[in-house]
Design an enzyme around this catalytic site. Structure first.
Site, PDB file in Angstrom:
ATOM      1  N   SER A 144       0.841  -1.088   0.020  1.00 10.06           N
ATOM      2  CA  SER A 144      -0.071   0.013   0.071  1.00 10.06           C
ATOM      3  C   SER A 144       0.786   1.279   0.032  1.00 10.06           C
ATOM      4  O   SER A 144       1.816   1.437   0.860  1.00 10.06           O
ATOM      5  CB  SER A 144      -0.968   0.206   1.303  1.00 10.06           C
ATOM      6  OG  SER A 144      -1.374   1.099   1.413  1.00 10.06           O
ATOM      7  N   SER A 156      -4.506  13.781  -4.035  1.00 12.65           N
ATOM      8  CA  SER A 156      -5.330  14.978  -3.963  1.00 12.65           C
ATOM      9  C   SER A 156      -4.826  16.056  -3.140  1.00 12.65           C
ATOM     10  O   SER A 156      -5.140  17.270  -3.411  1.00 12.65           O
ATOM     11  CB  SER A 156      -6.745  14.570  -3.563  1.00 12.65           C
ATOM     12  OG  SER A 156      -6.933  14.444  -2.288  1.00 12.65           O
ATOM     13  N   THR A 173     -14.915   7.530  -8.344  1.00 12.73           N
ATOM     14  CA  THR A 173     -16.236   8.234  -7.392  1.00 12.73           C
ATOM     15  C   THR A 173     -17.011   8.596  -8.536  1.00 12.73           C
ATOM     16  O   THR A 173     -16.686   9.258  -9.787  1.00 12.73           O
ATOM     17  CB  THR A 173     -15.658   9.124  -6.468  1.00 12.73           C
ATOM     18  OG1 THR A 173     -16.922   9.619  -5.888  1.00 12.73           O
ATOM     19  CG2 THR A 173     -15.113  10.377  -7.051  1.00 12.73           C
ATOM     20  N   LYS A 209     -17.266  13.557  -7.707  1.00  8.20           N
ATOM     21  CA  LYS A 209     -16.019  14.607  -7.912  1.00  8.20           C
ATOM     22  C   LYS A 209     -16.156  15.007  -9.478  1.00  8.20           C
ATOM     23  O   LYS A 209     -17.016  16.080  -9.837  1.00  8.20           O
ATOM     24  CB  LYS A 209     -14.788  14.112  -7.512  1.00  8.20           C
ATOM     25  CG  LYS A 209     -14.694  13.831  -5.985  1.00  8.20           C
ATOM     26  CD  LYS A 209     -13.402  13.504  -5.452  1.00  8.20           C
ATOM     27  CE  LYS A 209     -13.604  12.905  -4.278  1.00  8.20           C
ATOM     28  NZ  LYS A 209     -13.913  13.601  -2.981  1.00  8.20           N
ATOM     29  N   THR A 222     -26.467  -3.106   2.055  1.00  6.58           N
ATOM     30  CA  THR A 222     -26.755  -1.534   2.263  1.00  6.58           C
ATOM     31  C   THR A 222     -27.855  -1.259   0.967  1.00  6.58           C
ATOM     32  O   THR A 222     -27.667  -1.730  -0.072  1.00  6.58           O
ATOM     33  CB  THR A 222     -25.624  -0.583   2.316  1.00  6.58           C
ATOM     34  OG1 THR A 222     -25.890   0.408   2.495  1.00  6.58           O
ATOM     35  CG2 THR A 222     -24.962  -0.776   0.992  1.00  6.58           C
TER      36      THR A 222
HETATM   37  C1  LIG Z   1      -8.392   9.341  -3.001  1.00  5.01           C
HETATM   38  C2  LIG Z   1      -9.830   9.175  -2.639  1.00  5.01           C
HETATM   39  N1  LIG Z   1     -10.362   7.942  -2.566  1.00  5.01           N
HETATM   40  C3  LIG Z   1     -11.389   7.611  -2.335  1.00  5.01           C
HETATM   41  C4  LIG Z   1     -12.396   8.824  -1.761  1.00  5.01           C
HETATM   42  C5  LIG Z   1     -13.864   8.641  -1.373  1.00  5.01           C
HETATM   43  O1  LIG Z   1     -14.644   9.007  -2.272  1.00  5.01           O
HETATM   44  P1  LIG Z   1     -16.117   9.546  -1.932  1.00  5.01           P
HETATM   45  O2  LIG Z   1     -16.156  11.004  -1.819  1.00  5.01           O
HETATM   46  O3  LIG Z   1     -17.024   9.339  -3.189  1.00  5.01           O
HETATM   47  O4  LIG Z   1     -16.685   8.563  -0.675  1.00  5.01           O
HETATM   48  C6  LIG Z   1     -11.801  10.196  -1.706  1.00  5.01           C
HETATM   49  C7  LIG Z   1     -12.541  11.321  -1.096  1.00  5.01           C
HETATM   50  O5  LIG Z   1     -12.165  12.293  -1.172  1.00  5.01           O
HETATM   51  C8  LIG Z   1     -10.341  10.201  -1.958  1.00  5.01           C
HETATM   52  O6  LIG Z   1      -9.772  11.462  -2.043  1.00  5.01           O
END
Ligand SMILES: Cc1ncc(COP(=O)(O)O)c(C=O)c1O
Length: 437
Positions: free
Chosen positions: A160, A213, A269, A272, A301
């Site tokens: 990881s 990010s 996702t 975004k 869920t």
């Molecule tokens: C790298 C990364 N993976 C997954 C997620 C989670 O995505 P979601 O906001 O759709 O739950 C985020 C959220 O900011 C993220 O920055």
């Protein structure tokens, strides 16, 4: 110290002694919150309501004031503004009219609509994979998929990246029985050394992101996939901050680099770049069917509501077809950087669309963000520890197609003024700036 629930002197306290005693968890909450406040890490929500027709304008709704105030927001993750595109909004409304407000159950219990199936097929096509699977968020898609995969066979080792998102870490950590090896961020040599040191016959998985990010840097996906092939590891790529933005159709950095077919599982996702909500994975038919059949976070869920799925489907189709949206985003990012540079405002140059403004102190970072809002009507999120290491606090800007030249000029002037006043501007770069009203 929390007030003890059981006293040491009484090994078996009588019911009378503990009856009506305050449970120690209440004390624990109070003390933890106090500590978080003292460390300047207490989180408060900024009361900003997005104005769909005037995006990126938001209305600051202050208690006791009859009318809100316009604020220009620079930190949205709706990078392309898809959440306010009329066709996307209309698709949500049409789906509600046709199918109702909620899904009415899990995917197995009456929660599947034709929209769910169409969106999964669309996402699979976007990434060039055989199948796709929707989850209720990007967080859940990472948590559920990684946990399920890493508990599927004995002996899994997960490699990881040190800067992986909390949702990936949650999945990896909760996979009982598997082993985790953290490799240094984007460090191929370290990854290879760790892969080489692991037992050759252990099932291995490399989990990483394409765009990180907070720093805005990117992984060398092709090189990681080459290592994966050499050591027979599965690859799991989080493209959350890249889908919609990179590649000819917005398939992410893996599409841009022509290596999507080398990645086993691409996660993304819809919240975004696509501006709606929900998460997904795409992969081979057997991997998707396995997760559909075994991942607790998928099975137990309620499915995404049809309105969300309908809006996301329209958004993904538009984003795939309309490359001008990506071109416009990167033109705006480029223009913003040029203006910051011209005004001497320091920023970290990144290979992505993310523009971090380094501040380097939690209190000052929060104060600058606050003053930017109160005095200048601009909002940029302060990013503090634990999201980033202490000493690297920053404002994180994500300029988009909707930020005009005038908005940029105003924001740059405000930033230059504030950074100078707060002692966060390199002296040599100090431009002559006037405080804007
Ligand atoms: C790298 C990364 N993976 C997954 C997620 C989670 O995505 P979601 O906001 O759709 O739950 C985020 C959220 O900011 C993220 O920055």
């Amino acid at each position: 110290m929390p007030r003890p629930f059981l006293t040491r002197s009484e090994e078996k306290p009588s019911v009378g002694a503990i009856k009506n005693a305050r449970h120690p968890f209440y004390n624990h909450c109070e003390e933890t919150l106090e500590r978080i406040k003292q460390q300047g890490r207490y989180r408060t929500f900024t009361p900003l309501a997005r104005q769909a027709e005037r995006f990126p304008l938001y209305e600051e709704y202050v208690a006791n004031l009859p009318e809100g105030r316009d604020v220009i927001v620079w930190s949205t993750n709706d990078y392309l503004g898809m959440g306010v595109v009329p066709e996307v909004q209309e698709a949500a409304i049409a789906a509600i009219r046709e199918h109702g407000a909620g899904a009415g159950g899990t995917r197995n219990i009456a929660g599947t609509s034709p929209l769910h199936n169409q969106l999964e097929a669309e996402l699979a096509a976007l990434h060039g994979k055989e199948a796709g699977l929707l989850f209720i968020s990007g967080y859940v898609s990472n948590q559920a998929s990684l946990q399920t995969i890493l508990m599927s066979m004995p002996g899994w080792i997960c490699f990881s990246d040190r800067l992986n998102h909390a949702s990936m870490i949650a999945g990896i950590k909760s996979a009982r029985g598997s082993q985790t090896v953290i490799f240094e961020h984007n460090d191929l040599q370290d990854l290879e050394a760790k892969l080489a040191a692991a037992p050759a016959d252990a099932p291995k998985l490399i989990a990483f992101e394409s765009v990180y990010s907070m720093d805005g840097d990117m992984a060398d996906i092709g090189a990681i996939c080459a290592l994966a092939r050499k050591y027979n590891a599965l690859t799991y790529l989080d493209e959350v901050h890249a889908v919609g933005l990179y590649g000819q159709e917005g398939g992410g950095v893996s599409q841009r680099d022509g290596v999507a077919d080398q990645v086993d599982i691409i996660e993304g996702t819809l919240a975004k770049g696509f501006g709606v909500h929900g998460g997904y994975i795409t992969a081979s038919a057997e991997i998707v069917d396995f997760l559909r059949s075994t991942a607790s976070g998928f099975i137990f869920t309620t499915a995404l509501p049809p309105s969300v799925v309908g809006a996301a489907l329209t958004s993904v189709r538009k984003v795939r077809a309309e490359n001008w949206r990506r071109e416009s985003l990167f033109e705006r990012v480029h223009t913003m950087r040029q203006r910051l540079r011209a005004a001497g405002v320091p920023f970290t140059m990144t290979p992505s669309h993310i523009v971090p403004i380094p501040i380097g102190d939690a209190e000052r970072c929060k104060r600058i963000s606050r003053r930017l809002l109160v005095e200048f009507g601009h909002y940029a999120t302060p990013i503090n520890y634990p999201t980033v290491p202490e000493g690297t606090e920053r404002l994180r800007l994500t300029p988009g197609p909707f930020h005009t030249d005038e908005m940029m000029d105003d924001m740059v002037r405000a930033l230059a003024t504030l950074l100078r006043e707060e002692g966060a501007m390199p002296e040599a770069a100090l431009p002559k700036v006037e405080k804007v009203a």
